[in-house]
Design a protein around this motif. Structure first.
Motif, short mmCIF file in Angstrom:
data_model
loop_
_atom_site.label_atom_id
_atom_site.label_comp_id
_atom_site.label_asym_id
_atom_site.label_seq_id
_atom_site.Cartn_x
_atom_site.Cartn_y
_atom_site.Cartn_z
N LEU A 281 0.82 -1.21 0.00
CA LEU A 281 0.00 0.00 0.00
C LEU A 281 0.85 1.26 0.00
O LEU A 281 0.41 2.31 -0.47
CB LEU A 281 -0.93 0.01 1.23
CG LEU A 281 -2.00 -1.08 1.31
CD1 LEU A 281 -2.82 -0.90 2.58
CD2 LEU A 281 -2.89 -1.07 0.08
N GLU A 282 2.08 1.17 0.50
CA GLU A 282 2.93 2.35 0.65
C GLU A 282 3.82 2.60 -0.56
O GLU A 282 4.58 3.58 -0.55
CB GLU A 282 3.79 2.19 1.91
CG GLU A 282 2.99 2.05 3.19
CD GLU A 282 2.07 3.24 3.42
OE1 GLU A 282 2.53 4.38 3.18
OE2 GLU A 282 0.92 3.03 3.80
N HIS A 283 3.73 1.75 -1.59
CA HIS A 283 4.60 1.92 -2.75
C HIS A 283 3.76 1.94 -4.02
O HIS A 283 2.83 1.15 -4.16
CB HIS A 283 5.63 0.79 -2.82
CG HIS A 283 6.55 0.75 -1.64
ND1 HIS A 283 6.21 0.14 -0.44
CD2 HIS A 283 7.80 1.25 -1.46
CE1 HIS A 283 7.21 0.27 0.41
NE2 HIS A 283 8.19 0.94 -0.17
N ASP A 284 4.11 2.85 -4.91
CA ASP A 284 3.31 3.03 -6.13
C ASP A 284 3.39 1.83 -7.06
O ASP A 284 2.39 1.43 -7.66
CB ASP A 284 3.78 4.28 -6.89
CG ASP A 284 3.43 5.56 -6.15
OD1 ASP A 284 2.50 5.53 -5.33
OD2 ASP A 284 4.12 6.57 -6.39
N GLN A 285 4.59 1.26 -7.18
CA GLN A 285 4.78 0.14 -8.09
C GLN A 285 5.02 -1.16 -7.32
O GLN A 285 5.61 -1.13 -6.23
CB GLN A 285 5.97 0.40 -9.03
CG GLN A 285 5.75 1.55 -9.99
CD GLN A 285 6.89 1.67 -10.99
OE1 GLN A 285 7.67 0.73 -11.21
NE2 GLN A 285 7.00 2.83 -11.63
N PRO A 286 4.60 -2.28 -7.89
CA PRO A 286 4.93 -3.56 -7.26
C PRO A 286 6.40 -3.90 -7.45
O PRO A 286 7.10 -3.25 -8.25
CB PRO A 286 4.02 -4.56 -8.00
CG PRO A 286 3.79 -3.93 -9.32
CD PRO A 286 3.79 -2.45 -9.10
N VAL A 287 6.86 -4.90 -6.74
CA VAL A 287 8.23 -5.38 -6.85
C VAL A 287 8.19 -6.83 -7.34
O VAL A 287 7.50 -7.66 -6.74
CB VAL A 287 8.97 -5.30 -5.50
CG1 VAL A 287 10.36 -5.93 -5.59
CG2 VAL A 287 9.05 -3.85 -5.03
N TRP A 288 8.91 -7.11 -8.41
CA TRP A 288 9.04 -8.48 -8.91
C TRP A 288 10.26 -9.11 -8.25
O TRP A 288 11.33 -8.50 -8.19
CB TRP A 288 9.21 -8.49 -10.42
CG TRP A 288 9.39 -9.85 -11.02
CD1 TRP A 288 8.41 -10.67 -11.51
CD2 TRP A 288 10.62 -10.57 -11.23
NE1 TRP A 288 8.94 -11.84 -11.98
CE2 TRP A 288 10.30 -11.81 -11.81
CE3 TRP A 288 11.96 -10.29 -10.95
CZ2 TRP A 288 11.28 -12.76 -12.14
CZ3 TRP A 288 12.94 -11.23 -11.26
CH2 TRP A 288 12.58 -12.46 -11.86
N VAL A 289 10.12 -10.33 -7.76
CA VAL A 289 11.24 -11.06 -7.14
C VAL A 289 11.33 -12.44 -7.79
O VAL A 289 10.34 -13.18 -7.83
CB VAL A 289 11.04 -11.22 -5.62
CG1 VAL A 289 12.28 -11.88 -5.00
CG2 VAL A 289 10.75 -9.89 -4.95
N GLY A 290 12.52 -12.77 -8.29
CA GLY A 290 12.70 -14.08 -8.91
C GLY A 290 14.15 -14.46 -9.00
O GLY A 290 15.04 -13.81 -8.42
#
Length: 394
Positions: free
Chosen positions: A59-68
């Motif tokens: 909720l606190e960040h505009d963009q999601p983070v991809w992790v792989g």
């Protein structure tokens, strides 16, 4: 420059609608591992779901983070809409690690860096690629976080399609129709089942001279039970040849930018038995009764009831569901796992919901499948396909 199937505004809208659901559920963040949901939120598209990967929405960040996985990070850069600094990757010694490392160790580190070590963190508890070890490791590495079952949260956001999503499903059905025609045309006495499967795959991926596009790999392989096994809907194919009198069910789907439009039909090698022809007529009558019932404001169970009451007039019963919401998908499934056309499902239909209506009848002696993918319009149900609703004699 990254080319995504949808423009940035559509992805941002998906994130906003997901965050609305998160707030309603009391979540600070969400860890998404379903490949279809990852694709829906970020555009990520790669055959890397056999190792652990995910998308973090906060909720606190505009963009999601991809992790792989580290070797898949460039694949993320090639397919996602998010800025590259939001792509994070773990080293290869986390994969099937002989030294006790696990990818969730790294995911926990990323969550801590995002200030989410104490978060109410939603996780997809019933997603195919969210393992028991994944859950155990996240709990161990994030002892102050609260892991909350948020299964189907994103799936429910996906259930109403945008105009662009509908366009991809419409393209997928052109591949479905062409592949179905190719498969039916290839069936014959003495023809190996595997040859028919090959013709279907050639068309699903390569398309035809009349189509300006080819297809991606579908989330489910073509299903082809035949002979005495047509009462069992989820068998594939063998290298055994078809014989005169064999019934054959084909269920398949074209795929465009991960969007599907499934289609099922039934054929007979040679003359169609009278009993099978009768069952097919009942299936078509009930199928169209269900389609005529589907419109905005009607529940899923009301659509199923129209089918059930119709076939009951012919002395036929069917206990399993007759359809499900569908669209974007990766193996092992093109279904969205949300709304089902079955008794007890009170989901209210809305415009641009999309379903695979597959009211198969599977008896001990034979089975009949004639299915339709459809979308809910402002005035009713609209079939994606115009493929003939009948049994085929080949």
């Amino acid at each position: 420059m990254t080319a995504t199937p949808f423009d940035r505004r559509e992805y941002e809208d998906r994130i906003d609608r997901t965050k609305t659901r998160m707030r309603e559920a009391g979540l600070d963040a969400l860890f998404v591992t379903d490949p279809a949901n990852m694709n829906y939120l970020t555009g990520y598209d790669g055959w890397s779901f056999y190792v652990h990967q995910g998308v973090i929405v906060s909720l606190e960040h505009d963009q999601p983070v991809w992790v792989g996985r580290e070797m898949d990070a460039n694949g993320a850069k090639a397919t996602v809409w998010i800025d590259h600094e939001h792509i994070r990757s773990y080293s290869d010694d986390h994969v099937h690690s002989p030294v006790g490392k696990h990818p969730m160790d790294y995911v926990a580190t990323v969550l801590e860096e995002l200030g989410l070590e104490n978060a109410a963190l939603g996780v997809e508890m019933d997603a195919a690629y969210y393992t028991a070890r994944t859950h155990e490791r996240l709990q161990r590495e994030l002892p102050e976080a609260t892991l909350v079952d948020a299964d189907l949260l994103v799936n429910e956001v996906r259930i109403v399609k945008s105009d662009r999503e509908i366009e991809y499903i419409e393209e997928a059905v052109r591949l479905s129709e062409a592949a179905m025609e190719a498969g039916i045309d290839a069936i014959g006495d003495g023809v190996p089942e595997s040859e028919v499967a090959a013709e279907i795959y050639q068309t699903l991926v390569g398309g035809t001279d009349e189509l300006p596009f080819g297809g991606d790999y579908p989330a489910i392989v073509p299903l082809m039970p035949s002979g005495e096994h047509t009462g069992t809907p989820h068998l594939t194919w063998t290298d055994e040849p078809f014989s005169a009198g064999d019934p054959v069910i084909i269920e398949l789907s074209g795929c465009r930018h991960r969007y599907h439009s499934p289609l099922a039909r039934t054929a007979v090698v040679g003359e169609i038995p009278d009993e099978m022809a009768h069952v097919a007529d009942v299936v078509v009558e009930g199928l169209n009764a269900a389609l005529e019932t589907a419109e905005p404001g009607v529940t899923c169970e009301a659509v199923e009831l129209a089918w059930r009451e119709t076939i009951a007039e012919h002395g036929i019963e069917k206990e399993s569901r007759i359809g499900y919401s569908m669209g974007c998908g990766y193996p092992p499934d093109w279904g969205e796992h949300t709304a089902s056309l079955r008794p007890g499902d009170e989901t209210v239909l809305e415009e641009n919901m999309t379903f695979h209506l597959i009211p198969g009848i599977w008896l001990d002696e034979f089975g009949v499948e004639i299915s339709e993918s459809f979308r809910v319009t402002s005035t009713g149900a609209e079939r994606f396909s115009s493929f003939p609703q009948k049994l085929f004699s080949v």
